[in-house]
Design a protein around this motif. Structure first.
Motif, short mmCIF file in Angstrom:
data_model
loop_
_atom_site.label_atom_id
_atom_site.label_comp_id
_atom_site.label_asym_id
_atom_site.label_seq_id
_atom_site.Cartn_x
_atom_site.Cartn_y
_atom_site.Cartn_z
N ARG A 282 0.80 -1.21 0.00
CA ARG A 282 0.00 0.00 0.00
C ARG A 282 0.84 1.27 0.00
NH1 ARG A 282 -4.79 0.29 4.20
NH2 ARG A 282 -3.52 -1.30 5.17
N SER B 259 -19.79 -3.21 -5.02
CA SER B 259 -19.71 -3.64 -3.62
C SER B 259 -20.01 -2.48 -2.70
CB SER B 259 -18.31 -4.17 -3.32
OG SER B 259 -18.07 -5.36 -4.00
N MET C 120 -22.72 -2.43 0.16
CA MET C 120 -22.36 -2.27 1.56
C MET C 120 -23.10 -1.09 2.20
SD MET C 120 -18.40 -3.41 2.10
CE MET C 120 -17.50 -2.50 0.91
N LEU D 77 -17.13 -7.23 -1.45
CA LEU D 77 -16.33 -6.39 -0.58
C LEU D 77 -15.34 -5.63 -1.45
CD1 LEU D 77 -15.50 -8.98 2.22
CD2 LEU D 77 -17.15 -7.13 2.35
N CYS D 78 -14.57 -4.75 -0.84
CA CYS D 78 -13.57 -4.00 -1.59
C CYS D 78 -12.20 -4.59 -1.31
CB CYS D 78 -13.62 -2.53 -1.21
SG CYS D 78 -15.13 -1.74 -1.78
N LEU D 79 -11.63 -5.20 -2.33
CA LEU D 79 -10.35 -5.89 -2.17
C LEU D 79 -9.21 -4.94 -1.84
CD1 LEU D 79 -10.58 -8.42 -5.11
CD2 LEU D 79 -10.77 -8.90 -2.69
N ASN D 80 -9.40 -3.66 -2.16
CA ASN D 80 -8.30 -2.71 -1.98
C ASN D 80 -8.25 -2.12 -0.56
OD1 ASN D 80 -10.75 -1.38 -2.55
ND2 ASN D 80 -9.66 0.50 -3.01
N LEU D 81 -9.26 -2.43 0.24
CA LEU D 81 -9.29 -1.90 1.60
C LEU D 81 -8.81 -2.96 2.59
CD1 LEU D 81 -12.71 -0.03 1.53
CD2 LEU D 81 -10.45 0.86 0.99
N SER D 82 -8.50 -2.51 3.80
CA SER D 82 -8.01 -3.46 4.80
C SER D 82 -9.17 -4.35 5.28
CB SER D 82 -7.40 -2.72 5.99
OG SER D 82 -8.43 -2.18 6.79
N GLU E 6 -11.39 -2.48 7.63
CA GLU E 6 -12.27 -1.50 6.97
C GLU E 6 -13.44 -2.18 6.29
OE1 GLU E 6 -9.75 1.23 4.59
OE2 GLU E 6 -11.46 2.51 5.01
N ASN E 7 -13.17 -3.34 5.67
CA ASN E 7 -14.25 -4.04 5.00
C ASN E 7 -15.34 -4.45 5.98
OD1 ASN E 7 -14.18 -4.56 2.05
ND2 ASN E 7 -12.05 -5.04 2.53
N THR F 271 -5.10 -5.32 9.53
CA THR F 271 -4.68 -4.08 8.86
C THR F 271 -4.21 -4.33 7.44
OG1 THR F 271 -2.41 -4.31 9.67
CG2 THR F 271 -3.92 -3.06 11.05
N ARG F 272 -4.05 -5.59 7.07
CA ARG F 272 -3.61 -5.87 5.69
C ARG F 272 -4.79 -5.79 4.74
NH1 ARG F 272 0.15 -10.96 5.15
NH2 ARG F 272 0.05 -10.25 3.00
N ILE F 273 -4.48 -5.53 3.46
CA ILE F 273 -5.58 -5.38 2.52
C ILE F 273 -6.21 -6.74 2.20
CG2 ILE F 273 -4.82 -3.21 1.49
CD1 ILE F 273 -3.81 -4.78 -0.88
N SER G 122 -7.22 -8.21 -0.43
CA SER G 122 -6.78 -9.04 -1.55
C SER G 122 -5.59 -9.91 -1.19
CB SER G 122 -6.44 -8.16 -2.75
OG SER G 122 -5.35 -7.33 -2.45
#
Lengths: 338, 508
Positions: free
Chosen positions: A10, A204, A208, B93-98, B101-102, B138-140, B142
């Motif tokens: 990131r 998504s 959500m 879900l959003c793979l780019n978020l932690s 966060e998801n 805390t890791r994303i 994906s």
């Protein structure tokens, strides 16, 4: 409360950009005497404050998976509107600034609304915005309008002296405030996180229960606001309004955002990265000036090369993350491919 | 069970779509602390029923009760607020978020107007711990497997006051250990009193995890059973809408079939696959197809029939095994290379992957041939017309003119156009995935007759259909699939409907 600095995918792009900046600045310092002066470093901010502001707005747009091509023309329109209101209509500067900012907000709102409600691609709608804003510049005037207003003159020549005699301009202060605000919003507010979620997977995000429509419109409003503010800062720099200002500047903004590690496909990126992107951009220009024999257009070649390199690097990151995530093709790109 | 009030009760639910009766008089009951499997073939109405329950669709008749009180959620969000949550097959879900966060996005804990990341991560870890999962929140997202992503999706709905959890094919992209992990979580939630509705195509999994089963067929309620008291064979029979006693009489020792089998045995092998497979799609299988052979693929929905076809035609790229065409090893890496090797493929999704509705019949027919020849060797218009007209005549496509748009044709005739498309490329092997789906009975017979005629001329055909009768009618041999594994090959006397069903039900 900053997150722990760790080497993960990131913040790696941001660190790479920072590393590149340090490297380039280091090379300049060794090669040219006088390069490694505090003022030379601060000049990077002074000369690029407007680009920094544009970049912050653009970062949000690109993280959400969109694009805003109108920012260069919007900046030009903002310079024309301010100079014309100040010099031809003799408005009070304290009134001119909010009116100009509002014009940017209004144009951003219009574009965001059309993009969201009619589900049209941002590329086309902001391209229309690009032509519209540029055209409006010529409606105001074909000629350059010089600014003699005292407030503007003061803002242009004022110096904020730092320790050691080095100084920055008020524009830099404005730009840094925008950067800080951008960093806070992107990291610590619901709006900011929703921007990331939309960029990651819009469908998504909707499922959500996130306010996707409102957020998408607000993103373009914010970018419009940043363009107008950048225009005002630009007039502090040039003390004039001119319809040809900021030609192709949307591309510079996009390039600095990409060099700053933000993915054009959305979902990944940071405002801080964009700051480093702008600094890399500025350093290339300064290096070419110091070098002396190269034409200033070499900046473009260097930037082109860097954008190319960074996109390539991002692709490598993506493919290394493995095929599992790639199995799901997002609907938008699937439609584009067919 | 009968003494308790169900958490969700649906009574006599009707749902119409233009021209289709998706649900008619369906009853459904879901109790606290149970895992309830909803079973049925394609078009049985499972997903419609779930969508009515979760507020995506509104029923046309019937009533729904939540803990004995009437409910009518009109959006998925409203259903969520009532405590009915759905986790879809494709993780939303959003793979780019932690990970954290998801779980919390949209309802993040805040401190002084800003997101409190520390508290959020801490609470996310707690929720996941409840599911016996320890990952770095805390890791994303994906960076974790689909199984973990499923758990995160479940964790997200657990945080709200969930009473009902609907899992729509949660295991379709998981491997065995991941399924076991998911089942552990499901059992834990059940024991805590959650009502879980589980939709799956995997028979073994239904028996592993579910307490009760509701069966639907063609939008109708077939019955509600306790899993332990419903033998697998009976379940299959009910899903297909047959009585067990019927099976014995459907044996059909067709003379032609035998003759074809004999003819096939001394003609050459046109296609063979050795240990061909793709992780997560279908287990490695062997296959051989003779000249003039019709190999039927039989199995329930989701058993891997289509996956097998897609591997053979290069739409999916096998990660193991080899394919031989006429004894020579070929590398099939794309549909184009499969075409060049002499294969043709009609997709089950006629509308989206087959017919180009806006193009003319002629253009639709000529497409594959032109693709095979390459764009630079353009077929003259006159030649195209000749080919198209010949095909229209040969296959009996009912149209006044080959210039008409393909969309004007009926389903059966569109299917013939697809067949024609592939026949023009003169394939030696033709793969037909559900060529008879969604067309009327007469057209079905015509298509099947065409297939038999083609095979008599030496074409090797792989025929896929959900209707076992059709597979039996056309095939010289039948490969039976279950849960993404080819489990048996039937020939001769074993080729009966009951034979297929017993093979599928047979267990491991």
């Amino acid at each position: 409360m900053k997150p722990k600095i760790s080497l993960n995918s990131r913040n790696l792009p941001t660190l790479v950009t920072l590393g590149l900046f340090v490297l380039m600045f280091g090379v300049g310092s060794i090669s040219f005497s006088g390069f490694l002066a505090p003022q030379n470093f601060l000049n990077l901010f002074i000369d690029n404050s407007y680009l920094l502001i544009l970049g912050v707005g653009m970062t949000f747009v690109i993280i959400s998976g969109g694009i805003d091509l109108s920012v260069g023309s919007m900046l030009a329109f903002s310079t024309m509107l301010s100079s014309s209101l100040l010099e031809k209509s003799h408005w009070n500067p304290m009134l001119v600034i909010p009116v100009v900012l509002l014009s940017g907000v209004a144009l951003g709102l219009l574009m965001g609304y059309i993009i969201q409600i009619f589900e049209l691609p941002p590329f086309i709608i902001t391209l229309a915005g690009l032509y519209l804003a540029r055209g409006l510049c010529y409606v105001i005037s074909i000629d350059t309008i010089g600014i003699t207003n005292q407030f503007w003159q003061d803002a242009a020549h004022a110096q904020v002296v730092l320790i050691g005699g080095a100084f920055i301009s008020p524009s830099v202060v404005i730009a840094l405030v925008v950067v800080m605000a951008g960093m806070f919003v992107s990291r610590s507010t619901k709006f900011g996180r929703t921007v990331y979620a939309i960029g990651g997977n819009e469908q998504s995000a909707i499922l959500m229960g996130l306010p996707v429509a409102r957020t998408k419109i607000l993103i373009y409003v914010f970018s419009g606001f940043c363009s107008a503010l950048a225009g005002i800062v630009f007039t502090f720099y040039t003390l004039s309004g001119y319809a040809l200002n900021g030609a192709n500047m949307e591309m510079d903004a996009i390039a600095t955002v990409v060099i700053g590690g933000t993915l054009l496909t959305g979902g990944v990126g940071s405002v801080l990265g964009t700051v480093f992107g702008v600094m890399v951009y500025g350093t290339i220009q300064v290096l070419i000036v110091f070098q002396g024999t190269l034409n200033s257009w070499w900046t473009r070649i260097a930037i082109g090369f860097l954008v190319f390199l960074f996109c390539l690097m991002q692709r490598l990151f993506e493919s290394r993350k493995g095929a599992r995530g790639r199995k799901r093709v997002p609907p938008a790109s699937a439609a584009a491919a067919s | 069970m009968s003494g308790m009030t169900p958490i969700v009760e649906m009574k006599k639910i009707n749902k119409f779509f233009p021209g289709v009766k998706a649900l008619s008089g369906v009853d459904f009951r879901l109790f606290e602390g149970e895992v309830h499997a909803l079973m049925g073939q394609n078009g049985a109405g499972k997903s419609t029923l779930v969508k009515v329950m979760t507020g995506v669709y509104k029923q046309d008749a019937g009533e729904m009760l939540l803990e004995g009180r009437p409910m009518r959620p009109d959006t998925p969000l409203a259903a969520q607020k009532l405590g009915i949550n759905t986790v879809y097959q494709e993780v939303n879900l959003c793979l780019n978020l932690s990970v954290a966060e998801n779980i919390f996005i949209g309802k993040e804990p805040k401190k002084l107007g800003r997101i409190d990341w520390k508290l959020m991560n801490q609470r996310a870890a707690e929720v996941l711990k409840r599911l016996n999962i320890s990952v770095d929140v805390t890791r994303i997202l994906s960076s974790y497997s689909v199984a973990v992503q499923q758990m995160v999706a479940i964790a997200r709905v657990l945080d709200t006051s969930a009473k009902v959890l609907i899992l729509d094919e949660p295991t379709s992209s998981l491997d065995e250990t991941e399924v076991a992990q998911l089942f552990k979580v499901i059992r834990k939630l059940r024991d805590e009193g959650m009502a879980i509705l589980f939709i799956t195509h995997f028979l073994d999994q239904t028996y592993q995890i579910s307490d009760r089963i509701t069966i639907l067929k063609n939008g109708e309620f077939i019955g509600e059973y306790e899993t332990g008291k419903l033998p697998k064979l009976e379940l299959i029979a009910k899903m297909l809408g047959k009585e067990l006693s019927e099976f014995a009489y459907t044996t059909n020792p067709d003379e032609r079939k035998k003759a074809a089998a004999e003819a096939a045995s001394d003609s050459g092998t046109v296609l063979s696959a050795k240990a061909l497979g793709l992780q997560g799609s279908i287990a490695p299988f062997d296959l051989s197809l003779m000249e003039g052979d019709v190999l039927g693929l039989a199995g329930l929905l989701g058993s891997g029939r289509t996956e097998m076809a897609r591997l053979l035609f290069g739409i999916d790229y096998a990660d193991q095994g080899e394919i031989f065409v006429k004894g020579k090893r070929v590398a099939i890496s794309s549909p184009k290379s499969a075409m060049m090797a002499g294969l043709g493929f009609c997709s089950e999704d006629r509308k989206n992957e087959g017919i180009f509705a806006e193009l003319s019949i002629r253009e639709n027919i000529i497409l594959a041939l032109q693709a095979k020849k390459g764009v630079f060797r353009y077929l003259a218009a006159k030649k195209q017309l000749e080919i198209a007209d010949e095909m229209i005549r040969a296959l009996g496509i009912k149209t006044p003119n080959s210039r008409n748009e393909a969309r004007q044709l009926s389903g059966g005739n569109q299917q013939k156009v697809l067949l024609a498309r592939w026949l023009t490329t003169e394939p030696i092997i033709l793969i037909l995935d559900e060529p008879t789906r969604g067309i009327d009975v007469g057209a079905k017979l015509e298509i099947m007759e065409l297939i038999l005629n083609l095979s008599r001329k030496g074409l090797g055909v792989i025929f896929i259909s959900s209707e076992f009768e059709e597979v039996l009618r056309c095939s010289t041999r039948i490969a039976v699939l279950r849960d993404k594994v080819k489990i048996a090959e039937l020939a001769g006397e074993n080729m009966t409907e009951s034979g297929i069903m017993r093979t599928i039900a047979g267990g491991k």
